[in-house]
Write an enzyme that holds these catalytic residues in place. Sequence first.
Site, short mmCIF file in Angstrom:
data_model
loop_
_atom_site.label_atom_id
_atom_site.label_comp_id
_atom_site.label_asym_id
_atom_site.label_seq_id
_atom_site.Cartn_x
_atom_site.Cartn_y
_atom_site.Cartn_z
N VAL A 39 0.85 -1.20 0.00
CA VAL A 39 0.00 0.00 0.00
C VAL A 39 0.88 1.25 0.00
O VAL A 39 0.62 2.21 -0.73
CB VAL A 39 -0.95 0.00 1.21
CG1 VAL A 39 -1.71 1.32 1.29
CG2 VAL A 39 -1.93 -1.17 1.11
N PRO A 59 11.45 0.57 9.09
CA PRO A 59 12.66 -0.24 9.22
C PRO A 59 13.02 -0.89 7.89
O PRO A 59 12.13 -1.22 7.09
CB PRO A 59 12.27 -1.29 10.26
CG PRO A 59 11.17 -0.64 11.06
CD PRO A 59 10.41 0.20 10.07
N ASP A 122 -7.04 2.48 4.73
CA ASP A 122 -8.10 1.56 5.13
C ASP A 122 -8.85 2.00 6.39
O ASP A 122 -9.55 1.19 7.02
CB ASP A 122 -7.56 0.13 5.33
CG ASP A 122 -7.05 -0.47 4.05
OD1 ASP A 122 -7.62 -0.17 2.98
OD2 ASP A 122 -6.06 -1.25 4.09
#
Length: 263
Positions: A39, A59, A122
């Site tokens: 995404v 990360p 979302d």
Amino acid sequence: MAETKTPTPMFPVVQGGGSLIVAWQIKGKKVVVVGGGEVAAGRILNVLNADALVTVVCPALGLNPEVAYRVAQGQVTHVPRNFEPSDLDGADMVLVAVDDPAASSIIWNLCKERHIPANIADVPPECDFYFGSVHRDGPLQIMVSTNGKGPRLASTIRKFIAKQLPKDAGRAIESIGRLRIKLRQMAPDVEDGPKRMKWMIDVSDAYSWDDIGGLTDDDMDNLLKYYLSGDVPSLNVLKGLPDGKDASDIDLFDGSFGFSVGA
């Protein structure tokens, strides 16, 4: 008993529940993307296409291949750690795409405190704006939005619309854009605005998409010679003009009559 007719509204009817769809200019502005998965990759591409300066906070192990590629290519700035509030310093927009609802809400609230527009993937209630399904052809962009309710349907509708568009529509828009720049350079005054607008509308209506897309710089220079009179020549006449001349300098042949006119 006579039937009562509902009067026709004088003005457009208000349809609440929508979003204000705008072309947001973020060129050169700092966009912070939190996350590095699929995404996030889509969000990053969207804002890179708009020439934003992108910082990805994630990360290194959380980067998917596409995001890792953009980091390696120097297309984005990478902060290889988990999000910290200081990452919002100087941000003009924040995009969050992590699988951690609690962390996402914390970032959303921080953005609200700092008045930074944000999109939490979302989670429609935690979004100042939504991403739609976009068709892109050069300068042409068409977005279909379902206001966060049906992204898959938005994609289907976008593909349907794209199939209806003229071939090389983007190339025609590029050409008309170059012509507008040339015209503004030739007639730069504010009072020239209405005439410029009308003439550009007439030009756009006079030629097909293919014709407009095929205009060369010489064609445009010849076309601009008609601006002062407000006329728009046919494509055959335009293509028949030698460089550096206008219609008054040459004979125009009308084959239906069998003789030259304008001589």
